[in-house]
Design a protein around this motif. Sequence first.
Motif, PDB file in Angstrom:
ATOM      1  N   UNK A 182       0.814  -0.968   0.029  1.00 42.10           N
ATOM      2  CA  UNK A 182      -0.253   0.193   0.056  1.00 42.10           C
ATOM      3  C   UNK A 182       1.003   1.491   0.288  1.00 42.10           C
ATOM      4  N   UNK A 183       1.850   1.285  -0.279  1.00 35.04           N
ATOM      5  CA  UNK A 183       3.151   2.237  -0.388  1.00 35.04           C
ATOM      6  C   UNK A 183       3.216   3.488   0.922  1.00 35.04           C
ATOM      7  N   UNK A 184       2.902   2.455   2.135  1.00 37.77           N
ATOM      8  CA  UNK A 184       2.241   3.135   3.394  1.00 37.77           C
ATOM      9  C   UNK A 184       3.962   3.268   4.446  1.00 37.77           C
ATOM     10  N   UNK A 185       4.041   4.541   4.845  1.00 31.67           N
ATOM     11  CA  UNK A 185       5.386   4.943   5.566  1.00 31.67           C
ATOM     12  C   UNK A 185       4.938   3.680   7.236  1.00 31.67           C
ATOM     13  N   UNK A 186       6.079   3.653   7.494  1.00 32.82           N
ATOM     14  CA  UNK A 186       6.235   2.707   8.958  1.00 32.82           C
ATOM     15  C   UNK A 186       5.149   3.990  10.256  1.00 32.82           C
ATOM     16  N   UNK A 187       5.409   5.069   9.781  1.00 35.17           N
ATOM     17  CA  UNK A 187       4.224   6.113  10.515  1.00 35.17           C
ATOM     18  C   UNK A 187       3.089   5.804  10.721  1.00 35.17           C
ATOM     19  N   UNK A 188       3.328   6.013   8.917  1.00 37.59           N
ATOM     20  CA  UNK A 188       1.354   5.450   8.512  1.00 37.59           C
ATOM     21  C   UNK A 188       1.074   4.235   9.037  1.00 37.59           C
ATOM     22  N   UNK A 189       2.371   3.115   9.002  1.00 33.75           N
ATOM     23  CA  UNK A 189       1.379   2.142   9.231  1.00 33.75           C
ATOM     24  C   UNK A 189       1.526   1.315  10.585  1.00 33.75           C
ATOM     25  N   UNK A 203       5.202   5.275  -6.970  1.00 35.60           N
ATOM     26  CA  UNK A 203       4.017   6.119  -7.275  1.00 35.60           C
ATOM     27  C   UNK A 203       2.896   5.948  -8.495  1.00 35.60           C
ATOM     28  N   UNK A 204       3.144   4.055  -8.819  1.00 40.97           N
ATOM     29  CA  UNK A 204       2.149   3.550  -9.691  1.00 40.97           C
ATOM     30  C   UNK A 204       0.843   3.035  -9.274  1.00 40.97           C
TER      31      UNK A 204
END
Length: 980
Positions: free
Chosen positions: A381-388, A433-434
């Motif tokens: 999902x292209x999430x950063x560690x913080x978002x995850x 980004x895709x």
Amino acid sequence: EHGRAADIRWHLKQDGSRIFVDGVMNRWLDADGKLIGFGKIFREAYAGFQRRLSEVTAELANERTFLATVLEEVEDAIVACDQNGTLTFFNRASQEFHGVGDLDVPPERWAQHFNLFRPDGQTLLKMEEVPLMRALRGEQVHDVEIIIAANNGRRRIALVSGSPLLAADGQQLGAVVSMHDITAQRQAEIDRQHAAREQIRREEAEVLAQRIRENEERVRLAADAAELGIWTWDVQLRSASWDNDRMYEIFGLPKSAAALGPTEFYADIIHPDDVAAYKRTLASSLESGKRFHFEGRFHRRPNGELRWFEFTGLLHRDSDGRPLKVIGTAADITQRKEAQAALMDAKARMESVLTTGEIATWIYDLRAGRVTIDRDMAYLFGLSEADAANGSFQSYINAVHPDDRPHVARQLRESIATGALFQVDYRVRSIDGGYRSVIARGKPEYDNDGMPLRLPGVIIDITRQKEMEQALTISQERYRALFESIDEGFCLIELLFDEDGKTVDYRFLETNPAFEKHTGLTHAEGRTILELAPGQDPHWFEIYGRVARTGEAMRFVNESTPLHRWYDVYASPFGEPGSNQVAILFSDVTEQKKADENLQRAVADLAEANRRQTEFLATLAHELRNPLAPIRTGLEVMRLSARNPDALARIQDMMQRQVSVMARLIDDLLDIARINSGKLVLQKENVDLKNIIANAVETTLPHIEAAQHTLRQHIPDEALPVNVDPVRMAQVFGNLLANAAKYTPSKGHITLTAVREAQHVEITITDTGIGIPADSLTKVFDMFAQVGRSSDSAQGGLGIGLSLVRQLVQMHGGSVSVTSRGVGSGSSFTVRLPLQNGAVSQSDKAASALTAATAGSLRILVADDNRDAAEILTVLLQIHGHVTQTVYDGEQALRAAADFHPDIVFLDIGMPSLDGLETARAMRRIPGMARAVLVALTGWATEEDRMRSRLAGFDHHLAKPVSVERLNELLSDPAHFKDK
């Protein structure tokens, strides 16, 4: 207030010591119940207190021992600390969790000995994140998941709950936590997830494998339907031929190049690395007789481009079973090979996807609205560690492609509301980004009250599969377009069997547009051949059943009786073994089959015509020798009997008859040639058919009488008016009467009957002769036919008389037929002619007598390089009183014409040096010769010959030999004489 109070307390004596007293205070009342004061009675209670204290202490010790024993035996780990964080309790389960003993953990520095990790298993908990420290800070800890790494390397997953320890007055005494081992539970969940992944992998792999198999099958069929080169290898002669231009186009060779045989092919064309396999395949095919099939590489000329080719061929053997030739096809399969390579690469990449763990897991806490994910999920999902770590459900929804969000949300709501499986594929924004394609699957869980609790599930990355499916779709569309556009018919059929396993029908599963053109069958898909074409031949079921059973393709040509068509068919098995499906590529070759049959008939007819012509030439030589022999003998007799008038008279009669026979043979031949070339012109007149019949009878009567036959005639008295050429029709009846006389044994009977029927007349000539076999009745009118010539009664002949009769009768709008009861039973020939309404001409040319008298003497010049012919004609002319001069070439004729001034000139056409045509043209330029009558006397008698003579200046064209009667007719009236 209550009337009495009791307490136990310490009292301080004056000496400074303390005693423990037990006192009771009472209210004192008078008789009226009025308070008058208080009184207290107390006693020293220390001894009892000590005793009680000991008892209580003992009870507490027992309880503590019991509690400690219980806590030591529970499976959950219990850890407690005091208000300073010093470890005060560490039960046996805790020691096992951490892999330490009771004495190995210093109470003040216990955190240094514990390896506590976050749920990802990679990051150590900070001190302030440790559940015991959180409880010590006053926090209530509920079901916090951590990972405990023991000193022995074993890891446990634990759910931790805890709270602070408080005194009655609320003072914090410390904290306690309990840790429940959920390692087995989590492992079971992981196992379930792995099982789900494995099931998904197997399902997807099977679908992919099936698609790949089907696509490979279509690739093979497309190659069969592509433009093919055709080649032949003659095994016996060791020669080769390339039978169409496509062979040269495939290998880049000029069409002028020699065809390459098997040896030259692997020496000059095939890639060196493929030569050995090519030799083995060819040798195996020649030895076993099985279908020859080879795929290899070659460098296409002239640029040397490396390409792939496919050879397919069948071995043909001679009647002794020896290899005769291999006939096959060649195709450029470079595109197919590239497509197969791409599919194999896609398949490998898909298998890699399914085996390298591109699958993520997640748990959606429906009450808290938070999502717990693993590391793969965050990556997908292209999430950063913080978002995850944040676990916000909205962050995951935001990562979904905008076009797919409504669908995903709707499916999620329906799954939670109904308990149905949550399954949806969509696109998510990747870390680069895709967008990537994924499949999400999950099953909602509920509490005891039926309220949604959580939704665990998995995410599978199917990006590569989607790309491969897209490539597969494009490939299928490309080959579908090919199938739709090819001229050959294509169909996929499913075989149907009876209880004994015999093929009894087949159902059409798929057809292309050309199918209807080649079969005439419409809306065939889903229907059987017996529904569409009842009575289909059993051999079709047998052949297709053999293909399905053996798995070997077959090529054959066969007929469909109900469709009235012939087909060139290539049938090959389709799908997995046992699927009972056959793919068929076919062409309608009905016209080609008819052309082949017509060609075979034409060849047979030509062979028959050649046989008849050979017999005709032999017969012609025989028939010409027959009159020549008595003529030659008669000349010798005349020389020896010059003084015997009676002998000379008989010899002359005989020679006259033989010359007539020869002239008739030649006339028949010329007439046949004129009819076949369309140059015979009829001179029709309205005449009485009875006169023509009488003339024909008169002409043939000598032959009839010579054989001692009896001739009977039954002719009506009334006129039989017909519009015919009298001479040609007399020729018809003369031939029929002559045949009857010739093929009837001596003293036979011949009957001639004429019957009038409305607007037609039928003339029948019946004999008692040798008869005609039943199988020869249809042949007697054919050219060169000689039915019964091997019989003892056969009289020879060229076999053209009856053919001439039929053609002459047909030219007059009539017909001729024959009947016979067989050999020895005679024959009947019937001529049917239309009658005319009108007067009959009084000048019957066929019956008129030819006069031999001349009005007077003529000056006649004869020019012929045949001296005997020239001399005989000159003598004949002189006998009739004409003045003659004889020369033997064209130049002499020109000189004689200038000096002799002839009235009539007889010129032979075929003279040497200066032929008759050139002589005639030059003679017309001589003064005084413009009005002379020029007569071409020649053996060339076709219409073209007559046209050339007229253009050269001739007035008449007579064919040799000329009868005396015709000659006298010409000389008596040259101006009105008509050539025939």
